[in-house]
Structure formats: C-alpha cells, structure tokens
Design a protein around this motif. Sequence first.
Motif, mmCIF file in Angstrom:
data_model
loop_
_atom_site.group_PDB
_atom_site.id
_atom_site.type_symbol
_atom_site.label_atom_id
_atom_site.label_comp_id
_atom_site.label_asym_id
_atom_site.label_seq_id
_atom_site.Cartn_x
_atom_site.Cartn_y
_atom_site.Cartn_z
ATOM 1 N N GLY A 73 0.805 -1.203 0.000
ATOM 2 C CA GLY A 73 0.000 0.000 0.000
ATOM 3 C C GLY A 73 0.844 1.261 0.000
ATOM 4 N N ARG A 74 0.155 2.370 0.222
ATOM 5 C CA ARG A 74 0.828 3.666 0.174
ATOM 6 C C ARG A 74 1.256 4.177 1.557
ATOM 7 N N THR A 75 1.106 3.335 2.571
ATOM 8 C CA THR A 75 1.542 3.748 3.904
ATOM 9 C C THR A 75 3.072 3.681 3.923
ATOM 10 N N LEU A 76 3.688 4.796 3.487
ATOM 11 C CA LEU A 76 5.127 4.808 3.268
ATOM 12 C C LEU A 76 5.916 4.452 4.522
ATOM 13 N N ALA A 77 5.404 4.813 5.697
ATOM 14 C CA ALA A 77 6.135 4.535 6.935
ATOM 15 C C ALA A 77 6.277 3.042 7.172
ATOM 16 N N LEU A 78 5.370 2.237 6.582
ATOM 17 C CA LEU A 78 5.406 0.784 6.788
ATOM 18 C C LEU A 78 5.772 0.015 5.532
ATOM 19 N N SER A 79 5.720 0.645 4.385
ATOM 20 C CA SER A 79 5.872 -0.083 3.133
ATOM 21 C C SER A 79 7.212 -0.797 3.020
ATOM 22 N N ASP A 80 8.280 -0.160 3.492
ATOM 23 C CA ASP A 80 9.586 -0.787 3.358
ATOM 24 C C ASP A 80 9.953 -1.650 4.567
ATOM 25 N N ARG A 81 9.038 -1.762 5.523
ATOM 26 C CA ARG A 81 9.325 -2.563 6.726
ATOM 27 C C ARG A 81 8.280 -3.650 6.973
ATOM 28 N N SER A 82 7.439 -3.899 6.001
ATOM 29 C CA SER A 82 6.371 -4.908 6.156
ATOM 30 C C SER A 82 6.451 -5.920 5.023
ATOM 31 N N GLU A 83 6.078 -7.160 5.335
ATOM 32 C CA GLU A 83 6.104 -8.202 4.318
ATOM 33 C C GLU A 83 5.321 -9.420 4.805
ATOM 34 N N LEU A 84 5.014 -10.307 3.849
ATOM 35 C CA LEU A 84 4.402 -11.604 4.136
ATOM 36 C C LEU A 84 5.391 -12.694 3.754
ATOM 37 N N ASN A 85 5.218 -13.840 4.341
ATOM 38 C CA ASN A 85 6.034 -14.986 3.967
ATOM 39 C C ASN A 85 5.323 -15.695 2.816
ATOM 40 N N LYS A 86 5.828 -15.496 1.591
ATOM 41 C CA LYS A 86 5.160 -16.026 0.399
ATOM 42 C C LYS A 86 5.024 -17.539 0.442
ATOM 43 N N GLN A 87 5.993 -18.214 1.078
ATOM 44 C CA GLN A 87 5.941 -19.664 1.131
ATOM 45 C C GLN A 87 4.831 -20.167 2.041
ATOM 46 N N GLU A 88 4.337 -19.323 2.934
ATOM 47 C CA GLU A 88 3.303 -19.719 3.877
ATOM 48 C C GLU A 88 1.905 -19.337 3.428
ATOM 49 N N ILE A 89 1.805 -18.495 2.380
ATOM 50 C CA ILE A 89 0.484 -18.018 1.935
ATOM 51 C C ILE A 89 -0.379 -19.186 1.474
ATOM 52 N N SER A 90 0.217 -20.113 0.736
ATOM 53 C CA SER A 90 -0.550 -21.256 0.233
ATOM 54 C C SER A 90 -1.070 -22.139 1.362
ATOM 55 N N LYS A 91 -0.505 -21.993 2.574
ATOM 56 C CA LYS A 91 -0.941 -22.775 3.720
ATOM 57 C C LYS A 91 -1.955 -22.027 4.572
ATOM 58 N N ASN A 93 -1.475 -18.989 5.884
ATOM 59 C CA ASN A 93 -0.826 -18.123 6.868
ATOM 60 C C ASN A 93 -0.550 -16.760 6.227
ATOM 61 N N PHE A 94 -1.322 -15.761 6.648
ATOM 62 C CA PHE A 94 -1.176 -14.411 6.102
ATOM 63 C C PHE A 94 -0.628 -13.442 7.162
ATOM 64 N N SER A 95 0.126 -13.967 8.100
ATOM 65 C CA SER A 95 0.668 -13.129 9.176
ATOM 66 C C SER A 95 1.551 -12.029 8.606
ATOM 67 N N LEU A 96 1.426 -10.826 9.193
ATOM 68 C CA LEU A 96 2.175 -9.656 8.741
ATOM 69 C C LEU A 96 3.453 -9.528 9.568
ATOM 70 N N ILE A 97 4.562 -9.371 8.872
ATOM 71 C CA ILE A 97 5.870 -9.239 9.540
ATOM 72 C C ILE A 97 6.294 -7.775 9.472
ATOM 73 N N LEU A 98 6.479 -7.176 10.625
ATOM 74 C CA LEU A 98 6.956 -5.792 10.702
ATOM 75 C C LEU A 98 8.365 -5.785 11.291
ATOM 76 N N SER A 99 9.270 -5.056 10.637
ATOM 77 C CA SER A 99 10.670 -4.984 11.088
ATOM 78 C C SER A 99 11.005 -3.566 11.558
ATOM 79 N N GLN A 100 12.071 -3.479 12.357
ATOM 80 C CA GLN A 100 12.548 -2.185 12.858
ATOM 81 C C GLN A 100 11.401 -1.353 13.437
#
Length: 479
Positions: A73-91, A93-100
């Motif tokens: 999305g366009r939430t720039l404060a989180l865009s470069d620090r958020s991600e999903l584990n693509k290998q887990e999506i098919s299972k 698991n859509f947990s959101l990973i936030l770093s820093q």
Amino acid sequence: MDRFSVVANSILAVFSVMQLGLIPTMAEGETTVFGAVGEQVILPCIDKSQSDGLTWKYNGQIVIQYLSRLLKGRTLALSDRSELNKQEISKGNFSLILSQLRHSDAGKYVCGVSSGTFMVQLQVFEVTGSPSGYLLQGENLTLTIQGASSVKVTWFDNRQVEVTAAQSRELKTGERSLQIPNLQAEDSGTWRCHITSLSAKLDIPYKVLVIGFHHLNQETLYKAVNSTVSFSYSLSTHLQQIRELAYIRVGLEWKPKTDSKYLEKFNFTSKEPLLTKQMANMQVTWKPSNHLEVKLSKVQFKDAGWYQCQLTFSRGHVGKTIHLVVMTVSADPVGPLSKWANVTLLCKLSVPVPPNAQLFWEHVNGTEKKLNTLGHSEVKVKTKTVGLWRCSLKVENNVATSIDYTVVKAAEWNSYVVIVPEVGAGIVLLLLASLGTFIGTARQRRRRRAEKMARARRDLIERRTCQCQRQLKNDYSSA
C-alpha cells in the motif's frame, strides 16, 4: 542466514507457539501483540479456508494486499518494513511481519480475508536509560519503560534476579522506572524488563556497561622493608572496545598520610601504546586495554602510603586506592651485646595497628613474647636473651608480614672484644720491656768498654814515662 529464512523461521515459531496454546488460534475478534522498538514482530492472521486474497490495513490505509500477486500500500512509513512470507500463503498463513519497530507503529491492524476480518492491537515498548551509553563507576542510572500503561512491569538485574522494593534499587511510578544508584563494575551486563498482560507478554533486554575497577573497596598490602611488592588496578571492561571514548587519561598518585594531598607520580594518555615508566625503585606499566601494574623493589619505610589510580574521561573520572603498609625493625644498641648488657628491639608500622590486627615480638623456639598496645604503631621488647627474634603482624589471625632479627651471643662478643685486646696489650708491653732492657744493657756495655780503654791508655802512658826516665839515668851514668 538470509532475510527470507529468518521470516520463515519466525512463521514456524508462531505456529509452534499456537500449537502449545500460548497464543490463541486466530478467531474473529481482537488479539493483542507486544513488540519492542527496533525489533521484529509478527501480527498473526490464519485463514483455514485458504482464501485467495487478503488485505492488511493500518489506520484505514492499506499496508499489504494480496490477490493474485503481492501488492504494497501507500503507507510509506510501513511499506519498506512490512512483508508476508510467500511460502506460507498457500498454507493459509497471512501473518504480517513488521521490522525495525517504531513507537508510531503502535495501533490497530486489520487483516481481511474471505472468511472474515481479524483485528490485531499492536503495543510497542522501549526501555531507555538515563544517562545513556557507557557509564562511570559511582554514577546513578534510571531505566524507564515507555509504551502502554495498562501492563504489569517486572525488572530483573544482570544476574536474572527479580528486583524488589526491599533492595537498594528504587522502583517508581508503578514500577515503570528503576533507579540504580552508585553503579559498580559488577552491575555491568544485561538487565531485563518483563512486560505482561492477560493476553500478551514481552521481555526487553537493556545492556548496562559500567567503566570501573574490580573490587573497589580499598585494598591494604603489608610488606617488610627491603622486600618487593607488586599490585595492579584492573578495569571491568576493555576501553578500546568503547567507540564513544574520545579521551582517556590514566594517572598514578601517592600520598604518605590520610590528610595529605595526592602527588602525581606517573600519567599516560589513551593515544600512547603499551608503556613502562621507571622512577627510583618504582616501575609502572600501563596496558591501554584495562590494566595498570605497579612494582616496587626494595621497599623502604618512606614508600608507605596510599596509591591511587585515576582514570579521567570527558564526562568524569573513576579511581581506586591501594594502601601500602610497611614494617621495619631496629635494635639499640646495634650489633652484638657485651656480657651483662640489654638490647631494646623496636618493631614499627607506618600506620597504627588496625583493630583486627596484632603486632608482636616473639623469641623463636622460646617463650618470650611482647604484644603492642592497641592504637599504637610500634612494639618494643627489652631483653638479654640471645638468638632469633621475630616481629609479626597478624591480621584476622593470619600473618600478613614478619621480620627476623638475631641477637648475637655475648660469649662470642667477649672473646673478641675483651680477650683479644688484653692479649694484644700484654704482647706490646712485653716487647716494649724487652726493648728497654736491651737498650739499657747495650749502654752499660759501651760505658764499661770506654772505661777499660781509658785505663789502658793511662797505663800505657805511665809505662812509657817510666821507661824514658830510666833511659836518661843510664845515659848520665855512662857519661
């Protein structure tokens, strides 16, 4: 380990925790998650129906959306620090990973999947210290937890022991602040803040680094005159490992009495390499990492006193003192005794004898013993007993130092001091008498010889005179 491997392991950890029942399986409603500033956190979203799409929103704005592909999305404060584990999506698991994590990341996150909407309340905490960075021995430190207030806070020290109000540490503002007064080198290490609520918990470590000396309590060394003593000052940390240290000055100071002023003997700076300096009978070696060593050879009574190592930094200084106590002995009169004389043995310390110590003379292998008077710095014994005497200092029933003194036997002294001079004087007198007799006899002989020669001359003259008179008479008769 790459970034995606770390994420995968984090997701697996979430599943493991859920299976143990520590975090409830996602259900429609709200879940609370704790995170620490600067760290990584996982906001759980599990869809058993394995939906084909999902949307994560924060404050109404899309953070991540997944339909046939992953979009941010366009939430720039989180865009470069958020991600999903693509290998887990098919299972599912859509947990959101936030770093820093930042404090601004706290709030409500919504995970929308085909089976429903799930809400996650993220609370972000941080432990701050005042002052921050490296600390000096003797300073006060205040640790404060920042974040939501509706939680229970427990503090643990660097030995993982819970801090309570009964200790010297002070807990304030509902246990959200911890004050550590008069820091010591032993306080260095990792302290922890444990945060708990009904649905979440978090453990935040805080590293405390104290620059100071080990065993700060004043050390006392007891040494005998003419012995060698070595002592050192060891720091709790390696100074070269602290980047913030721009200036360090190391000095060794000395004073002879408690009420005297310290006099500097040596100094080193942080820019100098390993150095050894020498002055009189003192040698000082400075290792820039964390060690100062002092060596005194043939200690003299005047070397006694207080030796202080002081490190000066841009924000203050730390120091440690070592007290050197010196013992000496003497005798009056000095040397072996005459036959009926006494000797006074004196044993002296550079300071009054401590309350937990004893200073005494004793005759080795004998029964004589003399203790000092409490509060005095010396002990005397007057004796005629020859042999080995020993002055000892006992501190808490342990001999700290001692000196031996031998009183020489009177008989040995008399044989040299009395007999030898008398024999020598007799020989001298005998020689003088013999010389006088010889000279007198020689003079008498010369006088007798002179008298005999004088008589012989007179007799000869008389004989010649008589012969001449007779010859004259005969001549006249013939005429």
